[in-house]
Motif scaffolding. Structure first.
Motif, short mmCIF file in Angstrom:
data_model
loop_
_atom_site.label_atom_id
_atom_site.label_comp_id
_atom_site.label_asym_id
_atom_site.label_seq_id
_atom_site.Cartn_x
_atom_site.Cartn_y
_atom_site.Cartn_z
N GLY A 133 37.19 35.01 44.71
CA GLY A 133 36.00 35.54 44.02
C GLY A 133 36.23 35.62 42.52
N ARG A 134 37.42 36.07 42.14
CA ARG A 134 37.75 36.18 40.71
C ARG A 134 37.75 34.80 40.07
NH1 ARG A 134 41.60 40.27 41.99
NH2 ARG A 134 43.24 38.71 42.22
N SER A 135 38.26 33.82 40.80
CA SER A 135 38.32 32.46 40.25
C SER A 135 36.94 31.94 39.95
CB SER A 135 39.05 31.53 41.21
OG SER A 135 40.39 31.95 41.38
N PHE A 136 35.98 32.26 40.79
CA PHE A 136 34.59 31.87 40.49
C PHE A 136 34.10 32.62 39.26
CE2 PHE A 136 33.00 28.98 43.64
CZ PHE A 136 33.76 29.19 44.77
N ALA A 137 34.32 33.93 39.24
CA ALA A 137 33.82 34.76 38.14
C ALA A 137 34.41 34.34 36.82
CB ALA A 137 34.13 36.24 38.42
N GLU A 138 35.66 33.89 36.85
CA GLU A 138 36.35 33.56 35.60
C GLU A 138 36.22 32.08 35.25
OE1 GLU A 138 40.25 35.22 36.30
OE2 GLU A 138 39.48 37.27 36.13
N GLY A 139 35.38 31.38 36.01
CA GLY A 139 35.07 29.99 35.67
C GLY A 139 36.11 28.98 36.09
N LYS A 140 37.13 29.41 36.85
CA LYS A 140 38.14 28.44 37.29
C LYS A 140 37.55 27.55 38.39
CE LYS A 140 42.11 31.43 36.37
NZ LYS A 140 42.01 32.84 36.82
N PHE A 141 36.68 28.16 39.21
CA PHE A 141 35.99 27.38 40.24
C PHE A 141 34.54 27.21 39.82
CE2 PHE A 141 39.77 27.75 42.24
CZ PHE A 141 39.93 28.58 43.35
N GLN A 142 33.94 26.12 40.30
CA GLN A 142 32.53 25.87 39.96
C GLN A 142 31.64 26.27 41.13
OE1 GLN A 142 35.04 23.64 38.65
NE2 GLN A 142 34.54 25.02 36.97
N SER A 145 34.16 38.78 54.91
CA SER A 145 34.93 38.81 53.68
C SER A 145 34.61 37.57 52.84
CB SER A 145 36.43 38.86 54.03
OG SER A 145 37.17 39.54 53.04
N ILE A 146 34.40 36.45 53.51
CA ILE A 146 34.00 35.23 52.80
C ILE A 146 32.62 35.43 52.17
CG2 ILE A 146 33.34 32.81 53.13
CD1 ILE A 146 35.57 32.63 55.24
N GLN A 147 31.74 36.07 52.90
CA GLN A 147 30.41 36.37 52.37
C GLN A 147 30.53 37.27 51.15
OE1 GLN A 147 27.91 38.14 55.43
NE2 GLN A 147 26.47 38.85 53.87
N ALA A 148 31.36 38.30 51.26
CA ALA A 148 31.48 39.30 50.20
C ALA A 148 32.12 38.76 48.93
CB ALA A 148 32.31 40.49 50.71
N TYR A 149 33.07 37.85 49.07
CA TYR A 149 33.82 37.41 47.90
C TYR A 149 33.54 35.98 47.49
CZ TYR A 149 36.55 41.70 48.23
OH TYR A 149 36.94 43.01 48.26
N VAL A 150 33.19 35.11 48.45
CA VAL A 150 33.00 33.69 48.11
C VAL A 150 31.53 33.36 47.90
CG1 VAL A 150 33.35 31.32 48.91
CG2 VAL A 150 35.10 33.04 49.33
N THR A 151 30.75 33.62 48.95
CA THR A 151 29.32 33.30 48.86
C THR A 151 28.66 34.07 47.73
OG1 THR A 151 29.44 33.17 51.26
CG2 THR A 151 27.26 32.95 50.27
N ARG A 152 29.00 35.36 47.64
CA ARG A 152 28.41 36.18 46.60
C ARG A 152 28.74 35.64 45.22
NH1 ARG A 152 28.75 42.82 45.62
NH2 ARG A 152 27.46 42.76 43.71
N ALA A 153 29.91 35.03 45.08
CA ALA A 153 30.34 34.54 43.77
C ALA A 153 29.84 33.12 43.51
CB ALA A 153 31.87 34.57 43.69
N GLY A 154 29.11 32.55 44.47
CA GLY A 154 28.53 31.24 44.24
C GLY A 154 29.19 30.11 45.01
#
Lengths: 449, 439
Positions: free
Chosen positions: A121-130, A148-157
């Motif tokens: 999730g942080r990697s998405f938020a910090e622009g490391k992942f697109q 947990s995937i929903q909470a941290y991955v899907t939510r982050a895009g």
């Protein structure tokens, strides 16, 4: 029973896998004593959910709890950290990790999943992942992991690919083939797969997955990181993290490794990225590495993490130690499963070599299990009326596909039988109790299901 | 117990708990340690340990049945007890978590999402006192600062003489933030600071926050419940957390996080995600995977215990406060020092100045002194190093944080402490170049 006092320095944990040479192994009567706190009449064949803990380990735990209460500050300053390090060292040896810094102790696999996914999730938020970078998981992944995937991955895009596993399954090749197909599909949409989450032993339906091969495929396909959710593994199958080759590997110690609730280890292969993993409950140890952060997440009861040396003593009372326990559990659960299958004219959900200490047994089609709710109702009914504790799985039939049949119709339900050395009731008795329960449920008339 | 508030729950009893019974309830404490650091890791009486054990055995006996039939109703009961104790409006506002550190992580993770999802902007600030608990500061670094936020630290004057001194510092910090054009998104305020320990004027601080338009106010009351008066409606914060194992006799560990109902409150999540995700923080927190929930389930039994004391929890708080202030004043007089704050700003803990000849000149010195007192004299007490300010002449640089809880015996402790301090000070006469601190 005295447990090893971690303050007395290291014992030779390299011998942890080898049982003590003893002419006297634990007896059946000893086992009954150790588990005398279990409900005496319940056929407890669901060890996989919540595990079990022998009396001697509970005593060791109580001792630790009282030590803390007696003089908490001294315990905190002098005992706690060394005790957790001692437990981590035992686990490191058990799982063939290179370094104790790769081993953190956390509450459970759910916590470990949150640690790994929070970082995604942080990697998405910090622009490391697109946006739309992907996480891949098995469709039967544990519900908490999916959330947990929903909470941290899907939510982050991020997006998710689900690998649909066949069930019932006949060979590892069927799983490997589906896995490869899903990766192809994911990549064909131009998406980058950042993380693959693979169960070592799926929860429902329960299967032993060929993780080593799947991890190899992930590497070949350029998937950045692999997280193996092995909640059921340690004490159930052999765990060799170097052989498996994943970046992260978690297993609960309270399911099949006799620890009290609850404790799990999270293995993180040393790499540049492993230093950026953090426990979500932040304390003053933040930044000192995940194992150190996890060893202090504020005031709480750490006794279940400290009691691992006592668990080692317990398993080494069995012939063959944990290896002996695993083999006997497997052989017995397969035997029990086959007895029921023969009696009901149904099938096992997988070949014996794809089960460990749990096995999926097809339920008679006459039960007409048509939904998840039916499965829950049946489970409650078995508990309340027949004192049988066993999880039930509803098999959704695929459109256009012929399911497995018994003489009366399609098999839509399976029970997950788990065997542990401590099963209070002997195999035959347990099977009889289960058989009688299902016979007692008037399966000619379908009531409230 | 079906009661509506803690004070009302103190049903008049003909026989209150006797000193002998109190002694028996805490007979598992180390008999030769003078335990005057209850504020550190709390305490738990034997009757509650037994109740907890019953719950643990119930789980072990038949865990599936416990999970399906007993766990959630038990957690709800605990939450209702707390809701009444803290005067919250609705039980949905009360979540039970492990400890205050978990609570702050929950709130700060929510703030981090605010940055990630564009509700907050880089440079938006949080304001907190410089003496905030170490774990809180780290959590702010991990979640708030990492996401792009800025931290404004408010100095806590210490020694302090009045609430006004604290309010003044706080207002000044907010004013400065305003002048610098910073949006303050979150205020983190201790109810009772941990080191040095002082009861903060939280109600007024919350008012100042509201006047300044601060989005969220979070009260870290790790030491709150059982130590000071805790009334959510009166205090008026958005979030409030307090440990139950410090001053409310719970086994380790349990804490509550109160979240005032608002549009925002449904967006808070426990960082350990389970199938309960999305069902509200309170429900999420009552199942975070397989673990031992017994400390959280035993909460209703706590009321039974505290109501054996005259005045219930209010009586305990009052007596603890009076005893610790008495002790502090006697020690300060014996040593020729002073208290760190006036009695009305003390809770069940007090800061007592240590004699200057002890030369506590750093945090390391205070740790060493603490270890020395534990090892050599069997005294468990937290020591605080107070750095001197520029221009100060002969300030006290060392303070002992003394706690008082029902198991302490005032007179015995005093005699013991005075005896120890006499021996200790005599070790320093004549003034030694190598202090005992170096042992």
């Amino acid at each position: 029973m005295q447990h090893e006092d971690p303050r007395n320095g290291e014992s030779d944990h390299r011998s942890s896998k080898k049982p003590k040479l003893s002419s006297k192994f634990i007896t059946e009567s000893d086992i009954r004593d150790e588990f005398s706190h279990h409900h005496p009449r319940v056929a407890r064949i669901n060890n996989g959910s919540f595990g079990s803990c022998p009396g001697s380990v509970l005593t060791a735990q109580r001792h630790l709890q009282l030590q803390f209460l007696r003089q908490p500050d001294a315990f905190y300053f002098n005992t706690l950290r060394d005790g957790i390090t001692a437990s981590r060292k035992i686990i490191k040896d058990f799982i063939n990790a290179d370094h104790v810094d790769e081993v953190s102790l956390v509450d459970n696999a759910t916590t470990a999943a949150a640690i790994v996914l929070q970082r995604i999730g942080r990697s998405f938020a910090e622009g490391k992942f697109q946006k739309n970078d992907t996480v891949l998981m098995l469709h039967c992944a544990f519900q908490a992991v999916k959330k947990s995937i929903q909470a941290y991955v899907t939510r982050a895009g991020g997006s998710v690919i689900e690998v649909r596993l066949p069930f019932p399954v006949n060979s590892e090749e069927e799983i490997i083939s589906e896995f490869k197909k899903s990766i192809e599909e994911g990549k064909s949409n131009g998406r980058k797969i950042r993380l693959a989450i693979i169960d070592h032993i799926t929860s429902m339906p329960s299967l032993v997955i060929p993780v080593k091969e799947l991890v190899r495929i992930c590497r070949a396909e350029g998937i950045e990181q692999v997280f193996v959710d092995a909640a059921h593994a340690i004490g159930s199958v052999k765990v060799d993290v170097k052989e498996v080759g994943a970046d992260f590997y978690v297993s609960n110690l309270h399911k099949w490794f006799f620890c009290p609730p609850s404790v799990a280890f999270l293995y993180c292969k040393k790499s540049t990225s492993s230093s950026d993993l953090h426990h979500p409950v932040v304390s003053h140890e933040y930044g000192n590495g995940l194992p150190v952060e996890s060893a202090w997440i504020g005031t709480r009861d750490y006794s279940s993490q400290l009691v691992v040396p006592a668990v080692l003593e317990f398993v080494n009372r069995f012939e063959g130690g944990i290896d002996g326990i695993m083999k006997r559990n497997h052989d017995e659960v397969v035997k029990m499963g086959k007895m029921l299958v023969e009696s009901w004219g149904t099938n096992l959900g997988s070949p014996p070599e794809m089960s460990a200490a749990m096995i999926m047994v097809g339920l008679p089609s006459r039960l007409c299990l048509n939904s998840e709710e039916d499965a829950v109702t049946l489970r409650s009914h078995l508990r309340d009326r027949y004192e049988v504790e066993v999880p039930i799985f509803h098999q959704v039939s695929k459109d256009g596909e012929e399911g497995v049949r018994d003489k009366d119709g399609f098999i839509t339900g399976y029970l997950r039988m788990g065997k542990c050395a401590k099963c209070f009731i002997r195999n035959e008795e347990a099977v009889m109790k289960v058989g009688a329960a299902f016979h007692g449920i008037n399966i000619c008339v379908l009531p409230s299901f | 117990m079906n009661t509506t508030s803690a004070s009302a729950a103190a049903t008049p009893q003909p026989f209150f708990i006797t000193p002998a019974e109190v002694f028996s309830e805490f007979s598992h404490h180390h008999p030769s340690v003078a335990r005057i650091n209850n504020g550190g890791l709390g305490c738990c009486p034997s009757s509650l340990i037994s109740s907890q054990r019953q719950i643990q055995l119930q789980w072990l006996r038949q865990p599936d049945e416990f999970f399906f039939n007993q766990l959630q109703p038990g957690m709800l009961r605990s939450r209702n007890v707390i809701k009444d104790l803290i005067n919250a409006d609705h039980v949905d506002e009360v979540s039970i978590v492990d400890n205050a550190s978990t609570a702050i992580s929950i709130v700060l993770q929510h703030m981090a999402w605010g940055f990630a999802e564009g509700k907050f902007h880089s440079g938006d600030a949080t304001v907190m006192f410089h003496c905030a608990y170490g774990a809180v500061k780290k959590s702010v670094e991990a979640y708030f600062v990492r996401a792009g936020g800025y931290v404004i630290e408010v100095p806590l004057p210490f020694p302090v003489n009045s609430d006004d001194e604290i309010l003044q510092e706080f207002r000044q910090a907010l004013e400065k933030a305003k002048q610098n054009g910073r949006s303050v998104r979150l205020a983190i305020i201790d109810h009772v600071t941990f080191m040095p320990t002082v009861v903060m004027p939280v109600k007024q601080l919350v008012s100042i926050c509201r006047e300044a338009g601060i989005d969220h106010v979070f009260i870290d009351a790790a030491h709150g419940i059982g130590c000071v008066d805790v009334d959510m409606k009166q205090i008026g914060a958005d979030f409030y957390t307090s440990n139950l194992h410090k001053w409310l006799f719970c086994p380790p560990s349990a804490a509550f996080l109160y979240c005032r109902k608002s549009n925002q409150s449904s967006a808070l999540h426990h960082p350990v995600v389970t199938h309960q995700y999305g069902n509200g923080l309170a429900t999420e927190s009552s199942w975070i995977g397989t673990r031992d929930y017994s400390a959280q389930l035993v909460v209703p039994k706590i009321l039974e215990f505290v109501n054996r004391f005259e005045g219930g929890i209010d009586g305990i708080k009052r007596r603890n406060h009076d005893a610790v202030v008495d002790m502090g004043e006697m020690l300060a007089k014996a040593w020729g020092t002073h208290l760190g704050c006036p009695p009305h700003m003390c809770s069940s803990m007090v800061m007592v100045g240590l004699p200057a000849c002890l030369h506590v000149s750093s945090d390391q010195d205070s740790s060493k002194l603490r270890t020395y007192l534990r090892g050599k004299f069997g005294v468990e007490v937290s020591i605080y190093y107070r750095p001197p300010k520029d221009g100060e002449v002969g300030p006290l640089t060392g303070y002992a944080r003394i706690s008082y809880q029902v198991y302490n015996k005032l007179l015995l402790l005093l005699l013991w402490f005075i005896d120890i301090s006499g021996k200790y000070l005599s070790l320093l006469q004549p003034k030694a170049t190598t202090l005992p601190l170096s042992h």
